[in-house]
Design an enzyme around this catalytic site. Structure first.
Site, PDB file in Angstrom:
ATOM      1  N   ASP A   1       0.854  -1.185   0.000  1.00 50.46           N
ATOM      2  CA  ASP A   1       0.000   0.000   0.000  1.00 50.46           C
ATOM      3  C   ASP A   1       0.897   1.245   0.000  1.00 50.46           C
ATOM      4  O   ASP A   1       1.870   1.321   0.747  1.00 50.46           O
ATOM      5  CB  ASP A   1      -0.871  -0.013   1.264  1.00 50.46           C
ATOM      6  CG  ASP A   1      -2.008   0.984   1.179  1.00 50.46           C
ATOM      7  OD1 ASP A   1      -3.144   0.560   0.875  1.00 50.46           O
ATOM      8  OD2 ASP A   1      -1.742   2.195   1.383  1.00 50.46           O
TER       9      ASP A   1
ATOM     10  N   GLU B   1      -4.579   2.362  -4.387  1.00 46.96           N
ATOM     11  CA  GLU B   1      -3.114   2.349  -4.300  1.00 46.96           C
ATOM     12  C   GLU B   1      -2.640   1.061  -3.636  1.00 46.96           C
ATOM     13  O   GLU B   1      -1.580   0.992  -3.056  1.00 46.96           O
ATOM     14  CB  GLU B   1      -2.628   3.598  -3.553  1.00 46.96           C
ATOM     15  CG  GLU B   1      -2.632   3.549  -2.039  1.00 46.96           C
ATOM     16  CD  GLU B   1      -4.007   3.488  -1.384  1.00 46.96           C
ATOM     17  OE1 GLU B   1      -4.987   3.219  -2.096  1.00 46.96           O
ATOM     18  OE2 GLU B   1      -4.100   3.680  -0.179  1.00 46.96           O
TER      19      GLU B   1
HETATM   20  N1  LIG Z   1      -4.327   9.084  -8.437  1.00 47.10           N
HETATM   21  C1  LIG Z   1      -5.086   8.052  -8.085  1.00 47.10           C
HETATM   22  N2  LIG Z   1      -5.584   7.998  -6.859  1.00 47.10           N
HETATM   23  C2  LIG Z   1      -6.326   6.937  -6.481  1.00 47.10           C
HETATM   24  C3  LIG Z   1      -6.589   5.898  -7.365  1.00 47.10           C
HETATM   25  N3  LIG Z   1      -7.343   4.977  -6.730  1.00 47.10           N
HETATM   26  C4  LIG Z   1      -7.541   5.458  -5.450  1.00 47.10           C
HETATM   27  N4  LIG Z   1      -6.934   6.635  -5.303  1.00 47.10           N
HETATM   28  C5  LIG Z   1      -6.882   7.487  -4.140  1.00 47.10           C
HETATM   29  O1  LIG Z   1      -5.974   6.913  -3.238  1.00 47.10           O
HETATM   30  C6  LIG Z   1      -6.296   7.477  -1.965  1.00 47.10           C
HETATM   31  C7  LIG Z   1      -6.162   6.445  -0.911  1.00 47.10           C
HETATM   32  O2  LIG Z   1      -6.212   7.138   0.338  1.00 47.10           O
HETATM   33  P1  LIG Z   1      -6.385   6.413   1.739  1.00 47.10           P
HETATM   34  O3  LIG Z   1      -7.110   5.117   1.545  1.00 47.10           O
HETATM   35  O4  LIG Z   1      -6.967   7.394   2.679  1.00 47.10           O
HETATM   36  O5  LIG Z   1      -4.942   6.075   2.178  1.00 47.10           O
HETATM   37  P2  LIG Z   1      -3.643   6.902   2.191  1.00 47.10           P
HETATM   38  O6  LIG Z   1      -3.829   8.328   1.906  1.00 47.10           O
HETATM   39  O7  LIG Z   1      -2.668   6.199   1.251  1.00 47.10           O
HETATM   40  O8  LIG Z   1      -3.168   6.749   3.635  1.00 47.10           O
HETATM   41  P3  LIG Z   1      -2.517   5.491   4.259  1.00 47.10           P
HETATM   42  O9  LIG Z   1      -2.882   4.298   3.420  1.00 47.10           O
HETATM   43  O10 LIG Z   1      -3.061   5.429   5.600  1.00 47.10           O
HETATM   44  O11 LIG Z   1      -1.089   5.754   4.183  1.00 47.10           O
HETATM   45  C8  LIG Z   1      -7.693   8.048  -2.062  1.00 47.10           C
HETATM   46  O12 LIG Z   1      -7.628   9.462  -2.030  1.00 47.10           O
HETATM   47  C9  LIG Z   1      -8.185   7.603  -3.439  1.00 47.10           C
HETATM   48  O13 LIG Z   1      -9.015   8.543  -4.045  1.00 47.10           O
HETATM   49  C10 LIG Z   1      -6.055   5.985  -8.671  1.00 47.10           C
HETATM   50  O14 LIG Z   1      -6.223   5.108  -9.546  1.00 47.10           O
HETATM   51  N5  LIG Z   1      -5.309   7.075  -8.992  1.00 47.10           N
END
Ligand SMILES: Nc1nc2c(ncn2[C@@H]2O[C@H](COP(=O)(O)OP(=O)(O)OP(=O)(O)O)[C@@H](O)[C@H]2O)c(=O)[nH]1
Length: 551
Positions: A426, A469
């Site tokens: 992640d 992610e």
């Molecule tokens: N750019 C982009 N962002 C994505 C994609 N899929 C998901 N996201 C974003 O990835 C982010 C995941 O955030 P969180 O699940 O809060 O986790 P985080 O910010 O990585 O925090 P931690 O996992 O706790 O470190 C969200 O804002 C989603 O909108 C994608 O395909 N592209």
């Protein structure tokens, strides 16, 4: 004294000679009573005792002439009274030709009657046989709807039958007298040259007969297709061609059908063909449409007698399968179907063939079928297959495929206890990356991570994106310890990557990775993933940018 000698006042030798003749001789007196009959006459009339018999009774056909006899008028010559009487039919079905004349005395006064009898049965039968042969031939010619012609090369005279004229919309009478020029006037000028050339080759002995297809103008103005065949039947004493006989058959219908078929074959994408394979394994294409140029890069003529050039172009990896499919179809006489590749002119094409086999009398199998180029379809299928397996953004495997692969690995592990581990990865603070740099930079980070997997992992490892992610890597044949090393390698390598920020300045990011190995506690795949997920959670909790092992 013999009555005949009495009459003729001739020698005994003459009577003996007459006995030897094959022609019957009867001599009768003024009253019409027979006075001499030679052996042939006795045999012809089937009667040994002809003497003193009335001629009119023996030969009733002569009666009308006997009634008109006049012995008192002198006659200038010995010409017959009746010559070549209509052939008479006797009771045995024989035909006799009778000749009645006077025997003249030296003063030219008729003094007796002479009847000559010739048995013409054989020649009559010959004539009848010839006539019936002629009728039969005419019926056959009529049945074939053939126009016939006989051409005198020296005089130009041309004898045609009624059908010949009909073929062109005329009656025979309308065209007569017909000559070589009549024929030429109907032939299409472009075809006349070919016709003459063939005739010459035949006259020169190069061809046993001449055979040509030409167009001839119909009375209505349209062209009909004619199959012209002929043969020299006689030569002049000094060896020049004399009579040529032949036929003209209207083949317009079949020619038009052939043209329609050939147009169709040209427009249908692909190769329409007949492929023959004989008992000795020799094969050839008796018919191949022009499409063979695109399909195999060959001309129909190149494969007409031998198909090897075609097989030379088949992709080496597909040759065995192709040969097997052909032999299976030949043995079972079931439909042939095969997809295979050919390579020529530096390109590779996918082909698909379908055909129906037919067993010929000599054991040859003849297929009738169609081969089409399916290269484009194959590429599309490949693309679709890839699409259904991969994640669009990163090109890594998608969730569906990952879980399928996990399931397979789980089964292998159950069976062979093969070690198998997973990394659940992640990206830390990914939301912030998106927020600070924009979504497109977030996407670029995910792609960069995918590249890192490709760079750092073994080819047998399988990396995919579960969503957002979050990534999963399946490490086949790897223990927990080995998986931990791989995870740390990735973790460290990613942490030092300079990622391009939206403002042009590079920035860095980190990963949290949970590692789990298939063990006895995993009764299904989801348990393993769930354990790895918990390990990620711990890694996050412990400050991120680290690897945690699952319990
Ligand atoms: N750019 C982009 N962002 C994505 C994609 N899929 C998901 N996201 C974003 O990835 C982010 C995941 O955030 P969180 O699940 O809060 O986790 P985080 O910010 O990585 O925090 P931690 O996992 O706790 O470190 C969200 O804002 C989603 O909108 C994608 O395909 N592209």
């Amino acid at each position: 004294m013999h009555p005949f000698i009495d009459f003729l006042n001739a020698s005994d030798e003459l009577a003996q000679i007459s006995e030897q003749l094959s022609e019957g001789v009867l001599v009768a007196n003024r009253q019409g009573l027979v006075h001499f009959a030679n052996k042939a006459a006795r045999r012809a009339l089937g009667n040994d005792n002809l003497l003193e018999q009335p001629l009119a009774q023996l030969l009733p056909w002569l009666s009308p002439y006997l009634e008109k006899l006049d012995f008192d008028q002198p006659r200038p010559d010995r010409s017959p009274l009746v010559s070549a009487l209509p052939v008479a039919l006797d009771s045995e079905g024989r035909h006799l030709r009778l000749n009645l004349s006077y025997l003249l005395a030296s003063n030219r006064q008729p003094k007796a009657l002479l009847v000559l009898i010739k048995d013409v049965t054989l020649s009559v039968r010959d004539r009848e046989r010839l006539q019936s042969q002629k009728t039969r031939l005419e019926t056959i010619i009529d049945g074939t709807r053939a126009g016939t012609w006989e051409w005198n090369v020296q005089t130009g005279e041309n004898i045609i039958n009624e059908r010949w004229a009909q073929m062109l919309g005329y009656t025979k009478a309308e065209l007569e007298p017909t000559t070589e020029a009549t024929f030429q006037s109907f032939v299409h000028p472009d075809d006349w040259v070919g016709t003459s050339a063939k005739v010459k080759r035949h006259f020169d002995g190069e061809l046993p007969f001449y055979d040509h297809v030409c167009r001839m103008r119909h009375r209505d103005g349209h062209w009909i297709w004619v199959h012209d065949r002929g043969r020299l039947t006689s030569r002049t004493a000094d060896g020049k061609p004399l009579w040529v006989t032949g036929t003209h058959i209207d083949i317009t219908d079949s020619k038009e059908a052939e043209e329609r078929l050939s147009k169709l074959a040209k427009t249908i994408p692909g190769l329409i063909y007949q492929y023959a394979l004989d008992r000795d394994g020799h094969s050839w294409f008796p018919y191949a449409s022009e499409g063979i140029r695109d399909i195999y890069g060959l001309s129909p003529q190149q494969v007409q007698d031998d198909a090897s050039l075609v097989f030379d172009r088949v992709h080496p990896d597909d040759q065995d399968a192709l040969a097997q499919s052909i032999s299976l179809s030949a043995n079972s006489l079931n439909k042939w179907h095969c997809q295979y590749r050919v390579c020529f002119d530096g390109k590779e094409q996918w082909l698909e063939g379908n055909s129906i086999p037919e067993l010929l009398d000599d054991g040859t199998v003849l297929w009738h079928g169609l081969i089409t180029d399916i290269t484009e379809r194959k590429h599309l299928e490949e693309q679709l297959r890839t699409l259904s397996l991969t994640d669009e953004l990163t090109g890594l495997y998608n969730r569906r495929h990952l879980f399928q692969a996990l399931e397979d690995a789980y089964q292998r592990h159950q069976r062979y206890q093969t070690p198998c581990s997973v990394l659940l990865i992640d990206v830390d603070h990914f939301k912030q990356i998106n927020d600070n740099h924009g979504h497109h930079v977030g996407d670029a980070v995910l792609k960069r991570l995918a590249d890192l997997f490709r760079e750092k992992l073994r080819v047998t490892d399988l990396a995919g994106r579960l969503g957002g992610e979050e990534f999963l890597v399946l490490l086949g044949d790897t223990t927990l310890e080995g998986a931990k090393k791989a995870a740390e390698l990735l973790c460290q390598a990613f942490a030092v990557l300079d990622l391009p920020g939206d403002d042009g300045l590079p920035f860095r990011a980190t990963l949290s990775i949970g590692v789990a190995s298939l063990g006895q506690e995993d009764d299904e795949v989801s348990t393993l993933v769930s354990r790895a997920d918990k390990a990620v959670y711990r890694a996050k909790h412990q400050g991120r940018n680290r690897v945690c092992l699952a319990h």
